[in-house]
Design a protein around this motif. Structure first.
Motif, PDB file in Angstrom:
ATOM      1  N   ALA A 116      11.930 -13.205  -0.512  1.00 62.50           N
ATOM      2  CA  ALA A 116      13.352 -12.871  -0.400  1.00 62.50           C
ATOM      3  C   ALA A 116      13.634 -11.956   0.786  1.00 62.50           C
ATOM      4  CB  ALA A 116      13.831 -12.211  -1.683  1.00 62.50           C
ATOM      5  N   GLY A 117      12.579 -11.452   1.441  1.00 63.96           N
ATOM      6  CA  GLY A 117      12.762 -10.575   2.588  1.00 63.96           C
ATOM      7  C   GLY A 117      13.228  -9.175   2.230  1.00 63.96           C
ATOM      8  N   LEU A 118      12.923  -8.706   1.023  1.00 57.98           N
ATOM      9  CA  LEU A 118      13.349  -7.377   0.588  1.00 57.98           C
ATOM     10  C   LEU A 118      12.521  -6.286   1.272  1.00 57.98           C
ATOM     11  CD1 LEU A 118      13.724  -7.980  -3.261  1.00 57.98           C
ATOM     12  CD2 LEU A 118      15.515  -8.017  -1.520  1.00 57.98           C
ATOM     13  N   PRO A 119      13.036  -5.063   1.347  1.00 56.78           N
ATOM     14  CA  PRO A 119      12.251  -3.937   1.877  1.00 56.78           C
ATOM     15  C   PRO A 119      11.023  -3.695   1.001  1.00 56.78           C
ATOM     16  CG  PRO A 119      14.588  -3.366   1.730  1.00 56.78           C
ATOM     17  CD  PRO A 119      14.421  -4.665   0.997  1.00 56.78           C
ATOM     18  N   LEU A 120       9.916  -3.288   1.611  1.00 54.71           N
ATOM     19  CA  LEU A 120       8.659  -3.143   0.885  1.00 54.71           C
ATOM     20  C   LEU A 120       8.772  -2.150  -0.259  1.00 54.71           C
ATOM     21  CD1 LEU A 120       5.696  -3.939   0.654  1.00 54.71           C
ATOM     22  CD2 LEU A 120       5.146  -2.145   2.303  1.00 54.71           C
ATOM     23  N   GLY A 134       1.166   0.378   4.283  1.00 53.48           N
ATOM     24  CA  GLY A 134       1.618  -0.602   5.270  1.00 53.48           C
ATOM     25  C   GLY A 134       1.977   0.078   6.569  1.00 53.48           C
ATOM     26  N   ASP A 135       2.676  -0.646   7.422  1.00 47.33           N
ATOM     27  CA  ASP A 135       3.060  -0.096   8.720  1.00 47.33           C
ATOM     28  C   ASP A 135       3.936   1.144   8.584  1.00 47.33           C
ATOM     29  OD1 ASP A 135       1.663  -2.133   9.956  1.00 47.33           O
ATOM     30  OD2 ASP A 135       3.437  -3.400  10.266  1.00 47.33           O
ATOM     31  N   GLY A 136       4.706   1.226   7.499  1.00 48.96           N
ATOM     32  CA  GLY A 136       5.610   2.357   7.313  1.00 48.96           C
ATOM     33  C   GLY A 136       5.004   3.545   6.605  1.00 48.96           C
ATOM     34  N   GLY A 137       3.718   3.498   6.328  1.00 49.47           N
ATOM     35  CA  GLY A 137       3.056   4.607   5.649  1.00 49.47           C
ATOM     36  C   GLY A 137       2.757   4.296   4.198  1.00 49.47           C
ATOM     37  N   LEU A 138       2.472   5.333   3.417  1.00 56.09           N
ATOM     38  CA  LEU A 138       2.027   5.188   2.031  1.00 56.09           C
ATOM     39  C   LEU A 138       3.213   5.210   1.073  1.00 56.09           C
ATOM     40  CD1 LEU A 138      -0.593   5.053   0.277  1.00 56.09           C
ATOM     41  CD2 LEU A 138      -0.373   7.541   0.016  1.00 56.09           C
ATOM     42  N   ILE A 139       3.220   4.247   0.138  1.00 57.89           N
ATOM     43  CA  ILE A 139       4.227   4.173  -0.914  1.00 57.89           C
ATOM     44  C   ILE A 139       3.518   4.363  -2.250  1.00 57.89           C
ATOM     45  CG2 ILE A 139       5.929   2.723  -2.080  1.00 57.89           C
ATOM     46  CD1 ILE A 139       6.238   1.193   0.563  1.00 57.89           C
ATOM     47  N   ARG A 140       4.053   5.276  -3.072  1.00 58.94           N
ATOM     48  CA  ARG A 140       3.513   5.487  -4.414  1.00 58.94           C
ATOM     49  C   ARG A 140       4.557   5.027  -5.427  1.00 58.94           C
ATOM     50  NH1 ARG A 140      -0.313   9.118  -6.059  1.00 58.94           N
ATOM     51  NH2 ARG A 140      -0.107  10.204  -4.058  1.00 58.94           N
ATOM     52  N   SER A 141       4.117   4.242  -6.411  1.00 59.04           N
ATOM     53  CA  SER A 141       5.035   3.736  -7.422  1.00 59.04           C
ATOM     54  C   SER A 141       4.468   4.015  -8.809  1.00 59.04           C
ATOM     55  CB  SER A 141       5.265   2.236  -7.238  1.00 59.04           C
ATOM     56  OG  SER A 141       6.244   1.765  -8.124  1.00 59.04           O
ATOM     57  N   ARG A 143      -2.460  -6.287   7.053  1.00 62.26           N
ATOM     58  CA  ARG A 143      -1.268  -5.514   7.446  1.00 62.26           C
ATOM     59  C   ARG A 143      -0.821  -4.556   6.351  1.00 62.26           C
ATOM     60  NH1 ARG A 143       4.316  -7.921  10.157  1.00 62.26           N
ATOM     61  NH2 ARG A 143       5.332  -5.900  10.437  1.00 62.26           N
ATOM     62  N   THR A 144      -0.803  -5.040   5.098  1.00 66.40           N
ATOM     63  CA  THR A 144      -0.357  -4.221   3.964  1.00 66.40           C
ATOM     64  C   THR A 144      -1.369  -4.330   2.840  1.00 66.40           C
ATOM     65  OG1 THR A 144       1.970  -4.602   4.525  1.00 66.40           O
ATOM     66  CG2 THR A 144       1.495  -3.808   2.299  1.00 66.40           C
ATOM     67  N   VAL A 145      -1.770  -3.186   2.282  1.00 66.78           N
ATOM     68  CA  VAL A 145      -2.727  -3.158   1.174  1.00 66.78           C
ATOM     69  C   VAL A 145      -2.047  -2.544  -0.041  1.00 66.78           C
ATOM     70  CG1 VAL A 145      -4.969  -2.357   0.359  1.00 66.78           C
ATOM     71  CG2 VAL A 145      -4.643  -2.878   2.790  1.00 66.78           C
ATOM     72  N   ALA A 146      -2.000  -3.307  -1.144  1.00 67.63           N
ATOM     73  CA  ALA A 146      -1.434  -2.826  -2.400  1.00 67.63           C
ATOM     74  C   ALA A 146      -2.577  -2.611  -3.392  1.00 67.63           C
ATOM     75  CB  ALA A 146      -0.425  -3.828  -2.956  1.00 67.63           C
ATOM     76  N   LEU A 147      -2.735  -1.376  -3.848  1.00 61.62           N
ATOM     77  CA  LEU A 147      -3.795  -1.021  -4.786  1.00 61.62           C
ATOM     78  C   LEU A 147      -3.167  -0.692  -6.131  1.00 61.62           C
ATOM     79  CD1 LEU A 147      -6.774  -0.306  -5.393  1.00 61.62           C
ATOM     80  CD2 LEU A 147      -6.297   1.990  -4.481  1.00 61.62           C
ATOM     81  N   THR A 148      -3.424  -1.539  -7.136  1.00 62.17           N
ATOM     82  CA  THR A 148      -2.867  -1.294  -8.465  1.00 62.17           C
ATOM     83  C   THR A 148      -3.806  -0.396  -9.256  1.00 62.17           C
ATOM     84  OG1 THR A 148      -3.844  -3.347  -9.326  1.00 62.17           O
ATOM     85  CG2 THR A 148      -1.598  -3.467  -8.465  1.00 62.17           C
ATOM     86  N   LEU A 149      -3.203   0.533 -10.020  1.00 62.81           N
ATOM     87  CA  LEU A 149      -3.974   1.592 -10.678  1.00 62.81           C
ATOM     88  C   LEU A 149      -3.723   1.646 -12.175  1.00 62.81           C
ATOM     89  CD1 LEU A 149      -3.178   4.319  -7.978  1.00 62.81           C
ATOM     90  CD2 LEU A 149      -5.314   3.010  -8.174  1.00 62.81           C
TER      91      LEU A 149
END
Length: 295
Positions: A267-271, A233-240, A218-224
């Motif tokens: 904790a159920g926080l937003p992604l 994830g379902d809501g699109g791409l997040i860059r941090s 469902r959600t893929v987190a790629l550390t760089l």
């Protein structure tokens, strides 16, 4: 907040620094030798507990002083260890780490980490959540027996738990396992092994993450590393992007990221908020020596 259950490795880290990596057959002089608690599973459990999650560890150590110290350290961090087995006739896992210019290379002897089978993990899960895992997060890596790890993912998913998989150290895995994974967290090297695509730029990274999503994640987190992370994830791409820090040692930075990730999920926080906090925690983890912060 839901609970976090970690099935993973407990290792004692033996770490030494040097000015450059030795060549084949060469002996060089190093320094700053450290003995510290490690193992991806234990590191991630400790990070999550330090960030406020209720954490329980499933794993195994040898009947030796390293095992005693590792369990004591986890308990001191607030991790429940009632399902950590002391295995007679086995040694505790050991990681030998060479540190050079803020980077590291690791050789691992898994020891007791490979002793627990799928049935043992299933019994531990049943003891912790009974037949209902809703609201709990289950986290695994690949430093324990691979067959037991994959079976545990399936078991936890069927119990209704949010399953998080850090496929490290990376190896070839059956594609069908990914449909039991809610969140996959992996680095660039692991991404290339798992997907066949090296994430050298945004296009290749997005291709690899979309492939894993097509497999059922469902959600893929790629550390760089120093560049932060990309999360799809379902809501699109997040860059941090991480804050600027003075890097001392990268050992355990990825484990800290994952510890913060599962804490946020429990904790159920937003992604987006989860990923921001995980990136900041990971950056801070590079400012001290060893896999875990000083007490």
């Amino acid at each position: 907040m839901g609970r976090v259950i970690v099935f993973g490795s407990l290792n004692m880290d033996l770490s030494i620094a040097c000015e450059r990596m030795p060549r084949a057959g060469e002996t060089i002089t190093g320094g700053d030798f450290l003995i510290g608690a490690g193992g991806k599973g234990a590191n991630q459990a400790s990070a999550a507990a330090r960030m406020g999650a209720e954490v329980h560890m499933i794993g195994a150590v040898g009947a030796d002083v390293f095992g005693e110290r590792l369990v004591e350290g986890l308990r001191a961090d607030g991790v429940g260890c009632s399902h950590v087995t002391e295995a007679k006739g086995a040694t505790t896992g050991v990681a030998v780490i060479t540190r050079c210019e803020g980077d590291n290379r690791i050789v691992l002897d898994p020891g007791a980490n490979h002793l627990l089978d799928a049935d043992a993990v299933a019994r531990a899960l049943d003891g912790l959540v009974g037949g209902d895992g809703a609201g709990s997060v289950f986290l695994v890596q690949l430093e324990c027996d691979v067959a037991a790890t994959l079976a545990a993912l399936v078991c936890a998913h069927r119990l209704g738990m949010c399953t998080v998989f850090n496929p490290a150290p990376a190896c070839e895995l059956p594609v069908e396992v990914w449909r039991h994974v809610d969140v996959a967290c992996l680095n660039e090297t692991e991404c290339e092994v798992i997907t066949g695509t090296a994430p050298v730029d945004d296009e290749s990274a997005l291709h690899a993450m979309e492939l894993m999503r097509a497999w059922g994640v469902r959600t893929v987190a790629l550390t760089l590393g120093a560049k932060g992370s990309l999360v799809l994830g379902d809501g699109g791409l997040i860059r941090s992007v991480p804050p600027k820090v003075e890097v001392v040692d990268t050992t355990g930075a990825g484990d800290t990221y994952i510890g913060a990730l599962v804490t946020g999920l429990a904790a159920g926080l937003p992604l987006e908020q989860i990923i921001s906090r995980a990136t900041e925690a990971s950056a801070l983890a590079t400012t001290y020596l060893g896999a875990r912060p000083p007490a």
